[in-house]
Design an enzyme around this catalytic site. Structure first.
Site, PDB file in Angstrom:
ATOM      1  N   GLU A  95      -5.985  -0.630 -18.217  1.00 54.74           N
ATOM      2  CA  GLU A  95      -5.959  -0.105 -16.859  1.00 54.74           C
ATOM      3  C   GLU A  95      -5.342  -1.143 -15.921  1.00 54.74           C
ATOM      4  OE1 GLU A  95      -5.618   2.006 -14.838  1.00 54.74           O
ATOM      5  OE2 GLU A  95      -7.425   2.856 -13.951  1.00 54.74           O
ATOM      6  N   ASP A  96      -4.775  -0.679 -14.827  1.00 54.15           N
ATOM      7  CA  ASP A  96      -4.109  -1.606 -13.905  1.00 54.15           C
ATOM      8  C   ASP A  96      -5.098  -2.481 -13.133  1.00 54.15           C
ATOM      9  OD1 ASP A  96      -5.041   0.531 -12.368  1.00 54.15           O
ATOM     10  OD2 ASP A  96      -3.068   1.108 -11.608  1.00 54.15           O
ATOM     11  N   ASP A  99     -11.673  -1.576  -9.377  1.00 53.75           N
ATOM     12  CA  ASP A  99     -11.995  -1.712  -7.959  1.00 53.75           C
ATOM     13  C   ASP A  99     -13.492  -1.411  -7.816  1.00 53.75           C
ATOM     14  OD1 ASP A  99     -11.594  -1.845  -5.179  1.00 53.75           O
ATOM     15  OD2 ASP A  99     -10.861   0.193  -5.036  1.00 53.75           O
ATOM     16  N   PHE A 148      -4.971  -4.732  -0.555  1.00 53.33           N
ATOM     17  CA  PHE A 148      -4.301  -3.613  -1.197  1.00 53.33           C
ATOM     18  C   PHE A 148      -2.992  -4.080  -1.825  1.00 53.33           C
ATOM     19  CE2 PHE A 148      -2.133   0.344  -1.904  1.00 53.33           C
ATOM     20  CZ  PHE A 148      -3.163   1.148  -2.344  1.00 53.33           C
ATOM     21  N   ARG A 161       5.954   1.205  -7.127  1.00 51.86           N
ATOM     22  CA  ARG A 161       5.505   0.845  -8.478  1.00 51.86           C
ATOM     23  C   ARG A 161       6.501  -0.041  -9.219  1.00 51.86           C
ATOM     24  NH1 ARG A 161       1.023   4.095  -9.832  1.00 51.86           N
ATOM     25  NH2 ARG A 161       1.099   6.231  -9.067  1.00 51.86           N
TER      26      ARG A 161
HETATM   27  P1  IMP Z   1     -12.011   2.371  -9.084  1.00 52.51           P
HETATM   28  O1  IMP Z   1     -12.512   3.632  -9.696  1.00 52.51           O
HETATM   29  O2  IMP Z   1     -12.488   2.216  -7.671  1.00 52.51           O
HETATM   30  O3  IMP Z   1     -12.283   1.147  -9.893  1.00 52.51           O
HETATM   31  O4  IMP Z   1     -10.469   2.626  -8.869  1.00 52.51           O
HETATM   32  C1  IMP Z   1      -9.459   2.114  -9.592  1.00 52.51           C
HETATM   33  C2  IMP Z   1      -8.184   2.832  -9.171  1.00 52.51           C
HETATM   34  O5  IMP Z   1      -7.945   2.713  -7.769  1.00 52.51           O
HETATM   35  C3  IMP Z   1      -7.011   2.183  -9.844  1.00 52.51           C
HETATM   36  O6  IMP Z   1      -6.712   2.836 -11.058  1.00 52.51           O
HETATM   37  C4  IMP Z   1      -5.907   2.335  -8.826  1.00 52.51           C
HETATM   38  O7  IMP Z   1      -5.217   3.550  -9.068  1.00 52.51           O
HETATM   39  C5  IMP Z   1      -6.584   2.437  -7.502  1.00 52.51           C
HETATM   40  N1  IMP Z   1      -6.486   1.178  -6.727  1.00 52.51           N
HETATM   41  C6  IMP Z   1      -7.501   0.352  -6.386  1.00 52.51           C
HETATM   42  N2  IMP Z   1      -7.079  -0.688  -5.679  1.00 52.51           N
HETATM   43  C7  IMP Z   1      -5.732  -0.535  -5.547  1.00 52.51           C
HETATM   44  C8  IMP Z   1      -4.717  -1.322  -4.893  1.00 52.51           C
HETATM   45  O8  IMP Z   1      -4.951  -2.377  -4.305  1.00 52.51           O
HETATM   46  N3  IMP Z   1      -3.439  -0.852  -4.992  1.00 52.51           N
HETATM   47  C9  IMP Z   1      -3.129   0.309  -5.644  1.00 52.51           C
HETATM   48  N4  IMP Z   1      -4.055   1.071  -6.271  1.00 52.51           N
HETATM   49  C10 IMP Z   1      -5.352   0.656  -6.217  1.00 52.51           C
HETATM   50 MG    MG Z   2      -4.801   4.084 -11.374  1.00 54.56          MG
END
Ligand code: IMP
Ligand code: MG
Length: 170
Positions: A95-96, A99, A148, A161
């Protein structure tokens, strides 16, 4: 894209990914790993990671989305599911970013229900201070502050991207 500050240069990202690839290789000696790349953001990281690995892999993709706008919630829907049965397989979710943790928590539970032999998680970035639910992440590229990020897979409304570096919006 305006007002972007560089957080990680291209070479720095690649150097760190090489280290992660070597760690994964040493953890999975002699095994085959199913790599599940989470569309779309993790595509860039996944390609660079698997090219640096010596461990044999099977590449799969999944696409999920959280229901409520940009802020993750406990609910995700699967837009694209696996085309491969992972029962008994050694699996790594790539995963990227992690968060709040909701996406990976739900995804992990979903995949564990399919009875893989093992399931680990690799993320390029970790916004640790934003975590709402606890998820064990096995491989982390960098911990970052609550900014962000854009580029190298990360988007603002689908844009940005393909930047080769990771920047952040001031
Ligand atoms: P989580 O469920 O809150 O952990 O969300 C993770 C997802 O939020 C990632 O797969 C990203 O798509 C998106 N995301 C969270 N922070 C960023 C950011 O700083 N830039 C771009 N996408 C983000
Ligand atoms: Mg994502």
């Amino acid at each position: 894209m305006e007002n972007l500050k560089v957080l990680f240069e291209e070479e720095k990202i690649q150097k760190r990914i090489k280290e992660l690839a070597e760690k994964i290789d040493s953890d999975y000696k002699g095994k085959e790993v199913v790599i599940i790349s989470i569309l779309k953001g993790a595509v860039f990281f996944t390609v660079d990671l698997v090219k640096k690995m010596k461990t044999p892999i099977i590449l799969e993709v999944m696409q999920v989305s959280s229901y409520n706008g940009t802020e993750s919630t406990g609910k995700i829907s699967i837009i694209k599911d696996l085309s491969f049965d992972i029962e008994g397989k050694d699996v790594i979710i790539v995963e990227d970013i992690i968060d709040t943790g909701y996406t990976l928590k739900v995804l992990k539970e979903n995949l564990l229900a399919r009875n893989p032999n093992s399931l680990k998680i690799a993320v390029l970035l970790d916004k640790k201070e934003r975590r709402k639910v606890e998820v064990l992440v096995d491989y982390v590229g960098y911990e970052i502050p609550n900014k962000f990020v854009v580029g190298y897979g990360f988007d603002v409304d689908e844009r940005g991207r393909n930047l080769p570096y990771i920047g952040y919006i001031e």
